[in-house]
Scaffold this active site. Sequence first.
Site, short mmCIF file in Angstrom:
data_model
loop_
_atom_site.label_atom_id
_atom_site.label_comp_id
_atom_site.label_asym_id
_atom_site.label_seq_id
_atom_site.Cartn_x
_atom_site.Cartn_y
_atom_site.Cartn_z
N LEU A 40 83.85 36.71 37.70
CA LEU A 40 83.61 38.14 37.85
C LEU A 40 84.10 38.65 39.21
O LEU A 40 84.83 39.63 39.30
CB LEU A 40 82.11 38.44 37.68
CG LEU A 40 81.67 39.89 37.90
CD1 LEU A 40 82.34 40.82 36.88
CD2 LEU A 40 80.15 40.00 37.81
N SER A 45 85.58 43.30 44.99
CA SER A 45 84.41 43.60 44.16
C SER A 45 83.41 42.46 44.26
O SER A 45 83.52 41.45 43.59
CB SER A 45 84.81 43.82 42.69
OG SER A 45 85.37 42.66 42.14
N TRP A 71 85.87 33.42 44.84
CA TRP A 71 84.51 32.85 44.93
C TRP A 71 84.02 32.32 43.59
O TRP A 71 82.84 32.46 43.25
CB TRP A 71 83.50 33.90 45.44
CG TRP A 71 83.94 34.68 46.63
CD1 TRP A 71 84.16 36.02 46.71
CD2 TRP A 71 84.21 34.17 47.94
NE1 TRP A 71 84.54 36.38 47.97
CE2 TRP A 71 84.59 35.26 48.75
CE3 TRP A 71 84.18 32.88 48.51
CZ2 TRP A 71 84.93 35.12 50.09
CZ3 TRP A 71 84.52 32.75 49.85
CH2 TRP A 71 84.89 33.85 50.61
N TYR A 147 80.76 44.82 30.79
CA TYR A 147 79.76 45.15 31.80
C TYR A 147 78.37 44.76 31.32
O TYR A 147 77.53 44.30 32.12
CB TYR A 147 79.81 46.64 32.14
CG TYR A 147 79.24 47.54 31.06
CD1 TYR A 147 77.92 47.98 31.12
CD2 TYR A 147 80.02 47.95 29.99
CE1 TYR A 147 77.40 48.79 30.13
CE2 TYR A 147 79.50 48.76 29.00
CZ TYR A 147 78.19 49.18 29.07
OH TYR A 147 77.67 49.98 28.08
N GLY A 254 63.73 17.85 65.22
CA GLY A 254 64.15 17.96 66.61
C GLY A 254 65.65 17.77 66.75
O GLY A 254 66.44 18.26 65.93
N GLU A 278 75.38 35.60 43.56
CA GLU A 278 74.70 36.14 42.38
C GLU A 278 73.78 37.31 42.75
O GLU A 278 72.67 37.45 42.24
CB GLU A 278 73.94 35.04 41.63
CG GLU A 278 74.88 34.09 40.91
CD GLU A 278 74.22 33.29 39.82
OE1 GLU A 278 73.36 33.84 39.10
OE2 GLU A 278 74.58 32.11 39.66
N THR A 280 73.39 39.85 46.45
CA THR A 280 72.85 39.72 47.81
C THR A 280 71.39 40.16 47.84
O THR A 280 70.89 40.81 46.91
CB THR A 280 73.65 40.59 48.79
OG1 THR A 280 73.46 41.97 48.42
CG2 THR A 280 75.12 40.24 48.77
#
Length: 293
Positions: A40, A45, A71, A147, A254, A278, A280
Site C-alpha cells: 500500500l 503516501s 516500505w 480503499y 546498565g 500500520e 502512526t
Amino acid sequence: MLVDVHNTLVINAVRRWANDAQKQHWLPKLATDTVGAYALSEAGSGSDAFGLTTRATACEGGYRLNGRKLWISNGREAGLFITFATLDPAAGYKGITAFLVEKGMAGFTVGRKEDKLGIRASSTCELIFEDCEVSAANVLGEPGKGYKIAIETLNEGRIGIGAQMLGLAEGAWGHASKYAKERRQFGKPIAEFQAVQFTLAQMATEIEAVKLMVYNAARLKDAGQPYVREAAMTKLFASQVAERVASQSVEVFGGNGFVRDYPAEKYYRDAKVGKIYEGTSNMQLATIAKQVL
C-alpha cells in the site's frame, strides 16, 4: 513481523475479499509454501494512505500497473503481493483497486532492501512496476473498492501490531528481570534494591494492561462486534509501553544494555517502529478521537 503481515493482512484479505477461484488457488499456497506481502505505502503516501501515484490502466485482458511502492514488509521473501493502485486519480479513494500480483510477473521487480534501525530480520523493500500486466482475474474484490479492503484490513492489523509489541515488551522484561537477579552490586543482586524492584514492577503492570487490551480487541473482532476504537487504542498503548519497557530494560542492564553482547539493545531498536508502521500514533489518536467524540 513476517507472521503478522502474512496472516493478519494478506490471508485475512484473501479470505474476506477473494472470489472462489482465487481462494482455491491462493489459500493452499499461503498455508504451505508462499509468503504474502501488503503493498500500500508509497514515498508520498504514508499516513495519507490513499494519496497513491501507482496507476492501473485498463488494457486487453486486464490492467497495466506503473509506479513504485515503499516500505513493503516481506518484500524479499513474498510470492504474493496485494498491491493497491488507482484506476482514476480524479475519483480519489474511490478509484483505488487491489490486485493480486505474483512474484515473477513481467514488469514487476523487487528493489533494494532498506537498512533499518530495528526489526532487521524482516525484509522491507521497494517494489517497482513498469508496465506490469495483471489479468482481470487477479483483481481482488471489485475495481474501485480497494480503499475498503485497505481500511478494514488495517483495522484488524492494529490488533496484530499490539500483539507484536506485547511480545516484545514481555521479552525485554524477561531479560531485565533475569539479569537483575544475577547482577551483583554492593554485595547483593540489584533485584534486591527497591529502585530496581519498582522499575520492574511498573514494567510488569503496564505489560499486563497491554495484554488485556490485545485480548479484548481480538475478542471483539472474533465476536463480530465493533472493535475499531479498541484496536486503535491497543496499537497506540502497546507501542508506547513496548518502547518504554525496552528503554527501561536497557537501564536495568546498565552499560551492558548499550552493547550488542546483550539482548536489551535489540529490543530497544525493534520497539521504535511500533509507533510508526500500520498507522502512526497520531493516526491512532485521530481514529480514537472520531470514535469517542
